[in-house]
Design a protein around this motif. Structure first.
Motif, PDB file in Angstrom:
ATOM      1  N   PHE A  92       9.461 -30.341 -48.757  1.00 49.54           N
ATOM      2  CA  PHE A  92       9.333 -30.422 -50.209  1.00 49.54           C
ATOM      3  C   PHE A  92      10.434 -31.289 -50.817  1.00 49.54           C
ATOM      4  O   PHE A  92      10.298 -31.793 -51.919  1.00 49.54           O
ATOM      5  N   GLY A  93      11.546 -31.432 -50.091  1.00 46.71           N
ATOM      6  CA  GLY A  93      12.667 -32.196 -50.623  1.00 46.71           C
ATOM      7  C   GLY A  93      13.535 -31.377 -51.560  1.00 46.71           C
ATOM      8  O   GLY A  93      13.908 -31.832 -52.640  1.00 46.71           O
ATOM      9  N   VAL A  94      13.897 -30.159 -51.138  1.00 46.26           N
ATOM     10  CA  VAL A  94      14.722 -29.283 -51.975  1.00 46.26           C
ATOM     11  C   VAL A  94      16.196 -29.606 -51.760  1.00 46.26           C
ATOM     12  O   VAL A  94      16.648 -29.773 -50.620  1.00 46.26           O
ATOM     13  N   MET A  95      16.930 -29.706 -52.829  1.00 41.99           N
ATOM     14  CA  MET A  95      18.368 -29.942 -52.717  1.00 41.99           C
ATOM     15  C   MET A  95      19.012 -28.753 -52.011  1.00 41.99           C
ATOM     16  O   MET A  95      18.620 -27.599 -52.228  1.00 41.99           O
ATOM     17  N   ARG A  96      20.011 -29.028 -51.156  1.00 41.41           N
ATOM     18  CA  ARG A  96      20.617 -27.970 -50.354  1.00 41.41           C
ATOM     19  C   ARG A  96      21.230 -26.868 -51.223  1.00 41.41           C
ATOM     20  O   ARG A  96      21.170 -25.688 -50.886  1.00 41.41           O
ATOM     21  N   LYS A 125       8.545 -25.119 -53.083  1.00 46.61           N
ATOM     22  CA  LYS A 125       7.749 -26.266 -53.532  1.00 46.61           C
ATOM     23  C   LYS A 125       8.095 -26.647 -54.965  1.00 46.61           C
ATOM     24  O   LYS A 125       8.172 -27.838 -55.314  1.00 46.61           O
ATOM     25  N   SER A 126       8.329 -25.646 -55.810  1.00 48.96           N
ATOM     26  CA  SER A 126       8.650 -25.911 -57.212  1.00 48.96           C
ATOM     27  C   SER A 126      10.006 -26.596 -57.374  1.00 48.96           C
ATOM     28  O   SER A 126      10.266 -27.228 -58.400  1.00 48.96           O
ATOM     29  N   LEU A 127      10.845 -26.484 -56.354  1.00 48.77           N
ATOM     30  CA  LEU A 127      12.181 -27.076 -56.395  1.00 48.77           C
ATOM     31  C   LEU A 127      12.226 -28.457 -55.748  1.00 48.77           C
ATOM     32  O   LEU A 127      13.280 -29.076 -55.662  1.00 48.77           O
ATOM     33  N   GLY A 128      11.072 -28.932 -55.268  1.00 47.50           N
ATOM     34  CA  GLY A 128      11.016 -30.207 -54.564  1.00 47.50           C
ATOM     35  C   GLY A 128      11.440 -31.386 -55.415  1.00 47.50           C
ATOM     36  O   GLY A 128      11.265 -31.395 -56.634  1.00 47.50           O
ATOM     37  N   ASN A 129      12.003 -32.389 -54.742  1.00 52.06           N
ATOM     38  CA  ASN A 129      12.537 -33.557 -55.430  1.00 52.06           C
ATOM     39  C   ASN A 129      12.167 -34.806 -54.627  1.00 52.06           C
ATOM     40  O   ASN A 129      12.443 -34.884 -53.430  1.00 52.06           O
ATOM     41  N   GLU A 130      11.571 -35.778 -55.265  1.00 53.60           N
ATOM     42  CA  GLU A 130      11.089 -36.970 -54.568  1.00 53.60           C
ATOM     43  C   GLU A 130      12.223 -37.742 -53.893  1.00 53.60           C
ATOM     44  O   GLU A 130      12.083 -38.236 -52.774  1.00 53.60           O
ATOM     45  N   SER A 131      13.355 -37.871 -54.568  1.00 58.83           N
ATOM     46  CA  SER A 131      14.463 -38.628 -53.989  1.00 58.83           C
ATOM     47  C   SER A 131      15.032 -37.927 -52.760  1.00 58.83           C
ATOM     48  O   SER A 131      15.437 -38.577 -51.790  1.00 58.83           O
ATOM     49  N   VAL A 132      15.037 -36.582 -52.783  1.00 56.94           N
ATOM     50  CA  VAL A 132      15.504 -35.835 -51.613  1.00 56.94           C
ATOM     51  C   VAL A 132      14.516 -36.001 -50.467  1.00 56.94           C
ATOM     52  O   VAL A 132      14.907 -36.176 -49.303  1.00 56.94           O
ATOM     53  N   GLN A 146      15.121 -39.361 -48.921  1.00 53.83           N
ATOM     54  CA  GLN A 146      16.348 -39.374 -48.126  1.00 53.83           C
ATOM     55  C   GLN A 146      16.147 -38.646 -46.803  1.00 53.83           C
ATOM     56  O   GLN A 146      16.577 -39.112 -45.741  1.00 53.83           O
ATOM     57  N   ASN A 147      15.485 -37.504 -46.853  1.00 58.98           N
ATOM     58  CA  ASN A 147      15.243 -36.737 -45.628  1.00 58.98           C
ATOM     59  C   ASN A 147      14.376 -37.513 -44.635  1.00 58.98           C
ATOM     60  O   ASN A 147      14.513 -37.349 -43.421  1.00 58.98           O
ATOM     61  N   ALA A 148      13.481 -38.331 -45.152  1.00 60.77           N
ATOM     62  CA  ALA A 148      12.521 -39.023 -44.291  1.00 60.77           C
ATOM     63  C   ALA A 148      13.136 -40.176 -43.503  1.00 60.77           C
ATOM     64  O   ALA A 148      12.545 -40.659 -42.541  1.00 60.77           O
TER      65      ALA A 148
END
Length: 255
Positions: A66-70, A40-47, A50-52
């Motif tokens: 959470f949108g964590v970069m791979r 969760k702490s690594l989540g990113n709105e832009s990711v 994109q995932n959505a």
């Protein structure tokens, strides 16, 4: 997989030349709650955005993410190493970032064929399906038995996995495959298949055309007839997934 071997430094007894064998390094002990908190702490709105997005490959990821970069998922997996129990717990959350992480820390040797099938069928996001394929399914002892079963499955994610495994066999171990029959099925079924399944059926079509000159003309003709991915947007430096373009590009590159 996220296993890593390191050498353990030891102190030798004076006057001896004994060598110690390399030992597996231990990963960080982490609970499910700790792993989810770190993700969760690594989540990113832009990711997340994109995932959505849904697309030709299938549906978007939805809200359970959470949108964590791979790359950050990989770093966390390297910290944890292999932790089968944690991997199963991560997967059960349904959170796609947790599932990405699970594919990297799971012990495939501890998965039965039934458990492997349950994982495949529970996938809701195609990028997770691809990681599960690359890091777990391809290494499973029963992958060929499962491939044969899934090639006749009505479940979209099982069928997707079956065609993806078949595409891999076309490239690496085509012995025993009826390529004409596969082309017949692709020509007949791909147009009406679920988008998730179309992607790996198309992959199989292209691999047949690329690696088997005998079937190349027909593979290209099927791609032209179906027209799937003809207008797929392609970034600079990438190859179109439209089978005729993909096949010709790879054949020309091989010389």
């Amino acid at each position: 997989m996220a296993k890593k071997l390191t050498t353990m430094t030891t102190t030798k007894a004076k006057g001896t030349k004994a060598k110690t064998a390399p030992a597996k390094s231990k990963g960080a002990t982490m609970t499910l709650e700790e792993a989810m908190r770190e993700l969760k702490s690594l989540g990113n709105e832009s990711v997340r955005a994109q995932n959505a997005k849904s697309g030709p490959m299938g549906r978007g990821a939805g809200d359970n993410q959470f949108g964590v970069m791979r790359g950050d998922v990989r770093k966390l997996a390297n910290k944890i190493k292999t932790n089968h129990a944690l991997a199963l717990a991560l997967w059960k959350t349904g959170n796609i970032d947790a599932q990405f992480l699970a594919t990297l820390v799971i012990n495939v040797n501890l998965l039965s064929a039934d458990e492997m099938e349950r994982l495949v069928k529970s996938v809701t996001f195609v990028w997770v399906a691809d990681w599960l394929h690359s890091y777990v399914l391809k290494e499973h002892a029963d992958k060929e038995t499962l491939r044969k079963k899934w090639m006749t499955s009505d479940h979209p994610m099982a069928a997707r996995a079956g065609w993806q495994l078949t595409a891999g066999r076309v490239v690496k171990s085509p012995e025993g495959l009826d390529l004409e029959a596969l082309l017949d099925r692709i020509e007949k079924e791909m147009g009406a298949a679920a988008s998730e399944v179309q992607w790996t059926m198309n992959m199989c079509l292209a691999e047949i055309g690329i690696h088997f000159p005998k079937h190349r003309k027909r593979a290209i003709a099927i791609g032209e007839k179906l027209g799937i991915y003809r207008d797929y947007p392609v970034s600079k430096g990438c190859t179109s997934p439209f089978a005729p373009i993909w096949i010709n590009f790879m054949v020309n590159r091989q010389g």
